[in-house]
Design a protein around this motif. Structure first.
Motif, PDB file in Angstrom:
ATOM      1  N   ASP A 221       0.851  -1.853   0.133  1.00 36.61           N
ATOM      2  CA  ASP A 221      -0.158  -0.123   0.265  1.00 36.61           C
ATOM      3  C   ASP A 221       0.776   1.368  -0.195  1.00 36.61           C
ATOM      4  N   VAL A 222       1.103   1.368  -1.132  1.00 39.43           N
ATOM      5  CA  VAL A 222       1.985   2.902  -0.919  1.00 39.43           C
ATOM      6  C   VAL A 222       1.423   3.996  -0.990  1.00 39.43           C
ATOM      7  N   SER A 223       0.359   3.798  -0.177  1.00 40.44           N
ATOM      8  CA  SER A 223      -0.677   5.619   0.106  1.00 40.44           C
ATOM      9  C   SER A 223      -0.314   5.431   1.735  1.00 40.44           C
ATOM     10  N   SER A 224       0.527   4.396   2.113  1.00 42.23           N
ATOM     11  CA  SER A 224       0.896   4.866   3.083  1.00 42.23           C
ATOM     12  C   SER A 224       2.508   4.716   3.597  1.00 42.23           C
ATOM     13  N   TRP A 225       3.144   5.423   4.027  1.00 42.17           N
ATOM     14  CA  TRP A 225       3.998   5.777   4.311  1.00 42.17           C
ATOM     15  C   TRP A 225       5.340   5.228   5.616  1.00 42.17           C
ATOM     16  N   SER A 226       5.502   3.647   5.045  1.00 44.44           N
ATOM     17  CA  SER A 226       6.830   2.758   6.020  1.00 44.44           C
ATOM     18  C   SER A 226       7.960   3.198   5.122  1.00 44.44           C
ATOM     19  N   LEU A 227       9.395   2.729   5.822  1.00 41.36           N
ATOM     20  CA  LEU A 227      10.270   2.667   5.343  1.00 41.36           C
ATOM     21  C   LEU A 227      10.654   2.101   3.106  1.00 41.36           C
ATOM     22  N   GLY A 228      10.197   1.471   3.179  1.00 41.40           N
ATOM     23  CA  GLY A 228       9.963   0.801   2.101  1.00 41.40           C
ATOM     24  C   GLY A 228       9.293   1.751   1.228  1.00 41.40           C
ATOM     25  N   THR A 229       8.046   2.083   1.915  1.00 41.73           N
ATOM     26  CA  THR A 229       7.585   2.780   0.665  1.00 41.73           C
ATOM     27  C   THR A 229       7.961   4.701  -0.090  1.00 41.73           C
ATOM     28  N   ILE A 230       8.780   4.718   1.544  1.00 43.73           N
ATOM     29  CA  ILE A 230       9.212   6.455   1.386  1.00 43.73           C
ATOM     30  C   ILE A 230      10.558   6.390   0.189  1.00 43.73           C
ATOM     31  N   LEU A 231      11.447   4.492   0.355  1.00 38.16           N
ATOM     32  CA  LEU A 231      12.195   4.379  -0.422  1.00 38.16           C
ATOM     33  C   LEU A 231      12.148   4.237  -1.675  1.00 38.16           C
ATOM     34  N   TYR A 232      10.718   4.077  -1.813  1.00 34.53           N
ATOM     35  CA  TYR A 232       9.893   3.710  -3.222  1.00 34.53           C
ATOM     36  C   TYR A 232       9.403   5.072  -3.761  1.00 34.53           C
ATOM     37  N   TRP A 233       9.268   5.846  -3.216  1.00 32.30           N
ATOM     38  CA  TRP A 233       8.781   7.084  -3.910  1.00 32.30           C
ATOM     39  C   TRP A 233      10.079   7.825  -4.049  1.00 32.30           C
ATOM     40  N   SER A 234      10.687   7.644  -3.261  1.00 33.59           N
ATOM     41  CA  SER A 234      12.344   8.150  -3.888  1.00 33.59           C
ATOM     42  C   SER A 234      12.844   7.592  -4.793  1.00 33.59           C
TER      43      SER A 234
END
Lengths: 331, 348, 365
Positions: A221-234
């Protein structure tokens, strides 16, 4: 409290470092979301700014505060690790102890199940399974990671429970007339607590690693902020090419440090529950000089003899001529 | 026998275990000598420090053990010098040479120390090559001879440890200890885990080998009845200290220390009339206690207030005809044991 | 299998026509009524498709209230297997266990628990039979709860048990963990746990062999005292025949899964009939033996080599044939059954006339 203090006293130095490291992150996860300076979702015109007094860790391409995202992300990631750790460890204890206690056909069947789960290539399966779930929150990830993460622990628990099952005190409680489930819960499991703890720590490590990897490739769920999704967006914003190091270094470092903390803690638990490991590796300080386990017994007032080094000691403890050494712990 | 210099002489040896709450004195101020061809029995309960004493004398104890004082003099025929070698002050090279080659040890439950995946012969060969640096053929021949010596048929050379019985494995360990023709063999409960028939067989073998090869034996056990039959001299240890020392005949006929007397009343006998058995009431001592005087006070039937001031040095036993029969108890004499009122024992 | 020509009912059919005539009358019978009886117990373990180990062969024994029967033998002689079958931990391949006149049935849980209230087993090793994570109080309160019903005051009962095995002051021992106790104290806890079920039969499997010699006697005295006070039927399993002499009424000597000799303790130890019993007794340490081959200077080569234990039991014929000094072809071919020597003694040997001439002539007379 006293028990905790004595446990801390027995922990080897590396494990204490792990506990401190993890403690910092847990603290960040607990109080972080309350003290975040900005809404991590708030889009501002200040895009891709390097760290400054207003934004301690800079901003993203859409002007969101990286520090706020990081603090929320640590919480989500640790939460996921904790849930998966609890679920998968519970499963592995259930399967492992049941297999060991029942034996026979049950043991064969449950061991086979373990082995099947162990040889399944986990990551591709995770991607496929998560693809079917609706991406809402962390629940799908937690469930799928738990289902795929119990097998290793179950094997280890089963092996240990097997040796405990054959100890006399288990036979003695049967002799007393105890029921099977009571023997499992009150006689066997308390004896493998340290093993379960080690298995739990390992599972948390696996869960965090896998969840970050999955989020990084967008299977979360890339709409929530986890360490993984931060890296995904960056990553999807090409932050590396743009030189925006403040966007990907802090979450990356956080993942690395959490992992390090868990590994350190795990080696500590290992040494605590396996004295042989501790004996072969550690030296003792007596009368001002360091003594390795295979050194001659020191004599007070005598200069220390030149002895084997640390590596030589370790090698020697596995060699055949160690047959001629005195058994350890002799009193 | 006693005129010549002893092969191994332990002088005033003290060993402690360093713990955060202070030193545990596992052996304090022990004097014991071992002459050529002699069997000395070291007798005591578990925790009495008998193993600590023997391993400490060879400096084989692991941390947190530390030797806090004393001398261990070794004067074997191979040391070459006129003066004895102090093991506690010997350089590492000498120490390694003495251990196993001159002073060999058969450890407690040593039979479980064999590597399960290697053939028995290969394990003996390995140890021999590592320590004696013999060429392969010579080592082979020696291995076969050794196993002959301890009574293992040659066809068992190729067996794995699990294919041998407990008695056989213990024989293998004895063969290994004898590989380098040691002058002193320390045996720590070598037969405790074995059945009586096998035990007797192995003990007879040890004595026979001793007569043949001329080594000395320090035999550690908690079984007094065994020592009375086997040993030339017996040392009785309690709470890390020697309580009594003397020829086994003297110890049997005229035990001076109340603890020794208790030990002698502890084992049922098969032969002769049924004896009065009382055992020794109470539990073994806690070595962390640092009360002055005799450590046996709480379990002693003769205890008097003066016992708390006894300095625990060994003095000749009053009225014993044995030379070298010494006791740490200045209060009780062998006669006092004989007049004691018999109490009710097992089924008496 | 041994052939008991005199008693065809012994192997297959249990009690049909009243009492099956026993080979001999146990001296323990004088102590009290019959409590537990084993008739023709056999236990086979399948080692592989072709190999079967006959761990126990046709063992019969009777335990009487207030009496002690000792089962003596070396490790692997099957003595512990007999005890485990009596305790219900192991199911006999054939033969039956009879308690209070009724064959024991352990099919259901409640039947098993009821049996455990009467027949308790004491483990050999006090270092592994207590759970390191539980304290003494827990170890004792569980059996009290399970066997003495809900009405009893558990804690008071636990204290009483501790006092019964002389772990006093009881309040001080109750919160202790096994690692804080010495070997002797742990074995006392073990005894107390068995007594918590208020059994009438106690099966003690080498209860003192892991303890120091100086402690053993005290423990045996305690066991003997408990037997007297609670009128327990006691099976004492040991490899130390000397302690059996002092401690038991009747001695049964086992070799390779069979009882080779039985009789009153004093008679068997002072005048052994079977060559194996003779070997056992000759092997025990004897402080009075000044001519012992174990003494320096007395070594006569080969004198100590009676029946060196390099050979295991014989698969056919008399199991002791491989080590027996009296062996002949008959021994190698046929397994002897227990033969009555006197009213309360029997031995399984073809050559009692040569092995124990004094006894054999006595039997004829």
């Amino acid at each position: 409290m006293k028990a905790l203090a004595s446990l801390w006293g027995r922990l080897p130095g590396t494990a204490r470092a792990g506990v401190v490291l993890l403690g910092l992150f847990v603290l960040a996860a607990i109080i972080g979301p309350q003290v975040i300076p900005y809404d991590p979702n708030a889009v501002t015109p200040l895009t891709l700014k390097p760290p400054s007094a207003a934004h301690l860790l800079g901003t993203t391409q859409t002007g969101q505060d990286v520090l706020s995202q990081l603090l929320v992300g640590i919480r989500l990631t640790l939460e996921l690790g904790l849930y998966v750790g609890v679920l998968a460890t519970a499963l592995s204890v259930l399967v492992g102890v049941t297999a060991a206690f029942l034996g026979g056909v049950w043991d064969d069947f449950l061991s086979l199940l373990c082995n099947v789960f162990l040889v399944i290539p986990a990551l591709p399966l995770l991607i496929v399974m998560l693809g079917y779930f609706p991406q809402k929150g962390q629940l799908p990830s937690i469930l799928v990671l738990s289902i795929l993460g119990w097998a290793w622990g179950a094997r280890v628990v089963r092996a240990q429970a097997l040796t405990i099952r054959n100890r006399d005190f288990v036979a003695a409680s049967r002799e007393t007339g105890e029921r099977g489930w009571r023997i499992i819960l009150f006689e066997i499991i308390p004896n493998i607590v340290s093993l379960i703890a080690a298995s739990f720590v390992n599972t948390v490590l696996y869960a965090i690693g896998a969840s970050v990897a999955l989020a990084f490739i967008g299977v979360a769920d890339v709409s929530s902020w986890s360490l993984g999704t931060i890296l995904y967006w960056s990553q999807s914003a090409n932050s590396l090419q743009l030189g925006a190091w403040w966007w990907f270094v802090p979450p990356g470092l956080a993942v690395a440090l959490i992992g390090t903390g868990l590994v350190l803690l795990n080696t500590g638990i290992d040494e605590l529950s396996n004295p042989r490991l501790r004996d072969a590796r550690s030296s003792t300080k007596i009368a001002g000089s360091r003594i390795w386990p295979t050194d001659p017994t020191p004599v007070l007032g005598m200069p220390k003899l030149t002895t084997r080094g640390r590596l030589a000691t370790l090698v020697h403890s596995f060699s055949r001529s160690s047959l001629l050494d005195a058994p350890g712990g002799e009193f | 026998m006693s005129s010549s210099r002893p092969v191994l002489e332990i002088r005033d040896l003290s060993v402690a275990y360093r713990t955060p709450s202070g030193d545990v004195k596992a052996a304090s101020h022990v004097n014991l000598s071992l002459h050529k061809g002699e069997v000395v029995g070291l007798c005591g309960e578990s925790g009495s420090g008998k193993s600590t004493l023997a391993y400490g004398a060879c400096r084989l104890l692991r941390p947190p053990a530390v030797i806090t004082g004393g001398q261990v003099l070794y004067s074997g025929s191979r040391t070459g010098t006129a003066t004895a070698l102090d093991i506690l002050r010997a350089p590492q090279r000498d120490l390694r040479a003495i251990r196993w080659r001159d002073v060999a040890i058969v450890f407690q439950s040593a039979m479980n120390a064999l590597n399960p995946v290697l053939r028995v012969r290969d394990q003996i060969l390995d140890a021999m090559q590592a320590h004696l640096r013999l060429p392969r053929e010579e080592a082979h021949e020696k291995t076969a001879k050794l196993l002959d010596l301890v009574g293992i048929p040659r066809e068992r050379l190729r067996s794995y440890p699990h294919e041998l019985s407990g008695g056989m494995r213990q024989r293998v360990m004895i063969a290994m200890a004898l590989a380098a023709d040691p002058e002193v063999v320390i045996m720590d409960e070598p037969t405790t885990a074995l059945d009586v028939v096998v035990q007797r067989d192995i003990l007879a073998q040890i004595v026979e080998l001793k007569e043949q090869l001329g080594f000395s034996v320090l035999f550690i056990t908690h079984d007094m009845s065994l020592l009375l039959e086997l040993a030339d001299r017996i040392a009785v240890m309690y709470a890390g200290q020697l309580m009594e020392l003397g020829d086994s005949a003297d110890i049997k006929v005229a035990p001076a220390h109340p603890y020794t007397q208790g030990l002698l009343r502890s084992f049922p006998s098969l032969h002769g009339a049924r004896r009065d058995l009382t055992g020794i009431p109470g539990s073994p001592p806690d070595l962390r206690d640092t009360n002055p005087g005799c450590p046996f006070i709480p379990r002693c039937e003769f205890a008097v207030p003066a016992c708390a001031e006894v300095d625990m040095t060994l003095a000749p036993v009053a009225g014993s005809r044995g030379i070298g029969h010494v006791t740490a108890c200045p209060i009780v004499t062998p006669e006092m044991a004989k007049v004691r009122v018999p109490t009710e024992g097992v089924r008496s | 299998m041994s052939e008991e020509t005199s008693d065809p009912t012994a192997v297959a059919e249990p009690v049909v026509t009243g009492e099956p005539a026993p080979v001999v009358q146990s001296v323990a019978a004088a102590r009290g009524p019959l409590a537990l009886e084993a008739i023709g117990l056999n236990k086979d373990f399948r080692l592989s498709r072709t190999q079967t180990l006959h761990a126990v062969q046709d063992v019969s024994l009777s335990l009487y209230k207030g009496g002690v029967v000792a089962l003596v033998g070396e490790s692997g002689s099957g003595k512990s297997t007999v005890a485990r079958m009596l305790a219900g931990q192991e199911r006999p391949t054939s033969g039956s266990v009879i308690f209070n006149g009724k064959p024991v049935d352990l099919k259901s849980r409640s039947a098993f628990r009821a049996y455990k209230s009467e027949v308790q087993y004491v483990f050999q090793d006090p270092f592994s039979s207590l759970n390191p994570v539980h304290d003494v109080g827990y170890h004792l309160s569980r059996p009290v709860r399970l066997h003495q019903g809900r009405s009893v005051e558990v804690q008071r009962e636990v204290m009483a048990l501790l006092e019964q095995v002389r772990l006093t002051p009881a309040a001080q021992f109750k919160p202790k963990y096994p690692h804080e106790l010495s070997g002797g104290q742990r074995q006392r806890v073990s005894f107390a746990r068995a007594l918590a079920a208020q059994p009438s039969v106690l099966l003690a499997d080498e209860p003192v062999s892991m303890l120091d010699v100086s402690i053993r006697l005290e423990m045996l005295n305690l066991l003997d005292d408990l037997r007297k006070r609670l009128s327990l039927a006691l099976l004492y399993i040991t490899h130390d025949i000397a302690s059996a002499r002092y401690f038991s009424d009747e001695v049964l000597v086992m070799y390779a899964g069979q009882v080779v000799e039985r009789g009153p303790a004093e008679d068997v130890t002072q005048q052994p009939a079977h060559p194996y019993t003779q070997l056992l007794i000759a092997s025990a340490p004897d402080p009075d033996n000044l001519g012992s081959v174990l003494r320096s200077g007395n070594v006569a080569a080969g004198a100590a080599r009676i029946g060196r234990a390099t050979s295991g039991p014989a698969p056919v014929g008399c199991p002791f044939a491989t080590r027996c000094p009296f062996v002949d072809d008959k021994c190698r071919a046929e397994n002897p059954a227990l033969q009555r020597i006197t009213a309360d003694r029997a031995a399984a040997c073809w050559h009692l006339d040569r092995a124990a001439p004094a006894l054999a002539t006595g039997a004829i007379a």
